[in-house]
Design a protein around this motif. Structure first.
Motif, mmCIF file in Angstrom:
data_model
loop_
_atom_site.group_PDB
_atom_site.id
_atom_site.type_symbol
_atom_site.label_atom_id
_atom_site.label_comp_id
_atom_site.label_asym_id
_atom_site.label_seq_id
_atom_site.Cartn_x
_atom_site.Cartn_y
_atom_site.Cartn_z
ATOM 1 N N LYS A 36 0.999 -1.339 -0.009
ATOM 2 C CA LYS A 36 0.087 0.079 0.096
ATOM 3 C C LYS A 36 1.014 1.317 0.079
ATOM 4 N N LEU A 37 1.000 1.943 -1.150
ATOM 5 C CA LEU A 37 1.737 3.018 -1.248
ATOM 6 C C LEU A 37 1.578 4.138 -0.060
ATOM 7 N N PRO A 38 2.550 4.718 0.155
ATOM 8 C CA PRO A 38 2.335 5.880 1.141
ATOM 9 C C PRO A 38 1.646 7.227 0.461
ATOM 10 N N GLU A 39 1.029 8.104 1.158
ATOM 11 C CA GLU A 39 0.444 8.939 0.582
ATOM 12 C C GLU A 39 1.229 10.302 0.775
ATOM 13 N N ALA A 40 0.834 11.466 -0.273
ATOM 14 C CA ALA A 40 1.866 12.536 -0.535
ATOM 15 C C ALA A 40 1.014 13.408 -1.099
ATOM 16 N N THR A 41 1.266 14.935 -0.807
ATOM 17 C CA THR A 41 0.465 15.868 -1.302
ATOM 18 C C THR A 41 1.136 16.588 -2.746
ATOM 19 N N GLU A 42 2.505 16.342 -2.556
ATOM 20 C CA GLU A 42 3.050 16.939 -3.985
ATOM 21 C C GLU A 42 3.745 16.028 -4.599
ATOM 22 N N VAL A 43 3.015 15.578 -5.621
ATOM 23 C CA VAL A 43 3.541 14.569 -6.586
ATOM 24 C C VAL A 43 3.427 14.686 -8.043
ATOM 25 N N GLN A 44 4.618 14.230 -8.685
ATOM 26 C CA GLN A 44 4.692 14.447 -10.100
ATOM 27 C C GLN A 44 4.498 13.122 -10.920
ATOM 28 N N LYS A 45 4.155 13.079 -12.045
ATOM 29 C CA LYS A 45 3.968 12.006 -12.854
ATOM 30 C C LYS A 45 5.204 11.860 -13.527
ATOM 31 N N LEU A 46 5.589 10.580 -13.824
ATOM 32 C CA LEU A 46 6.969 10.491 -14.647
ATOM 33 C C LEU A 46 6.404 10.674 -16.125
ATOM 34 N N GLU A 47 7.458 11.145 -16.991
ATOM 35 C CA GLU A 47 7.179 11.405 -18.343
ATOM 36 C C GLU A 47 7.137 10.063 -19.222
ATOM 37 N N LYS A 48 8.359 9.593 -19.061
ATOM 38 C CA LYS A 48 8.597 8.535 -19.796
ATOM 39 C C LYS A 48 8.513 6.931 -18.926
ATOM 40 N N LYS A 49 7.499 6.603 -19.039
ATOM 41 C CA LYS A 49 7.461 4.996 -18.234
ATOM 42 C C LYS A 49 8.259 4.046 -18.897
ATOM 43 N N ALA A 50 8.558 4.095 -20.071
ATOM 44 C CA ALA A 50 9.409 3.075 -20.455
ATOM 45 C C ALA A 50 10.659 3.040 -20.189
ATOM 46 N N LEU A 51 11.233 4.119 -19.658
ATOM 47 C CA LEU A 51 12.613 4.428 -18.954
ATOM 48 C C LEU A 51 12.707 4.109 -17.819
ATOM 49 N N VAL A 52 11.528 3.511 -16.969
ATOM 50 C CA VAL A 52 11.631 3.301 -15.542
ATOM 51 C C VAL A 52 11.681 1.743 -15.221
ATOM 52 N N SER A 53 12.505 1.614 -14.349
ATOM 53 C CA SER A 53 12.681 0.092 -13.641
ATOM 54 C C SER A 53 12.162 0.258 -12.412
ATOM 55 N N PHE A 54 11.239 -0.807 -11.988
ATOM 56 C CA PHE A 54 10.613 -0.838 -10.803
ATOM 57 C C PHE A 54 11.245 -1.969 -10.059
ATOM 58 N N ILE A 55 11.244 -1.257 -8.574
ATOM 59 C CA ILE A 55 11.487 -2.292 -7.321
ATOM 60 C C ILE A 55 10.599 -2.267 -6.791
ATOM 61 N N TYR A 56 9.992 -3.421 -6.243
ATOM 62 C CA TYR A 56 8.719 -3.553 -5.411
ATOM 63 C C TYR A 56 9.321 -4.133 -4.191
#
Length: 143
Positions: A36-56
């Motif tokens: 369950k992701l933490p909550e935040a008020t100041e967030v930005q969307k990632l521009e190029k999701k193809a260049l993102v590697s995820f660690i869960y």
């Protein structure tokens, strides 16, 4: 009354099928940890999701793997020591031009201990992955 011609109906169905096959994206990774992701008020969307590697990071979905936070890289559990090899593999999978724009996003459960996150950050630093993103949910500000 003349009959309605249905000769072009298979062509229309085939075109619709092709359209939905091309425009639909499939989930690339099967999640084996829950978070369950933490909550935040100041967030930005990632521009190029193809260049993102995820660690869960989170508790395993199946209780047979325990209740402590585990790290997931792609579709399998991993240890802290596997992160450098994961980053190297992700870099090799990208074009030479895009490698410098690679971002690593940590999607961690909000109850994950900070020591685990710090260990992940240290391994990312050793691998030369300095662009790190922390995923969160946006909450609205109420006054």
């Amino acid at each position: 009354m003349p009959k309605i011609s249905t000769a072009s109906l298979p062509d229309i169905v085939f075109i619709l099928l092709c359209f939905f096959m091309v425009s639909t994206t499939m989930r690339e990774t099967t999640l084996i940890v829950k978070f369950k992701l933490p909550e935040a008020t100041e967030v930005q969307k990632l521009e190029k999701k193809a260049l993102v590697s995820f660690i869960y990071v989170g508790q395993p979905v199946k209780s047979t793997f325990g209740t402590e936070s585990r790290i997931q890289l792609n579709d399998q559990f991993a240890t802290i020591g596997d992160i450098q090899a994961f980053i190297a593999t992700e870099r090799e999978a990208r074009d030479e031009v895009d490698r410098k724009f690679l971002t690593t996003s940590i999607k961690a459960d909000r109850d994950t201990r900070m020591g685990v996150i710090t260990d992940i950050k240290q391994e990312l630093r050793k691998a030369g992955a300095f662009k790190i993103n922390y995923s969160s949910r946006k909450i609205s500000r109420t006054k």
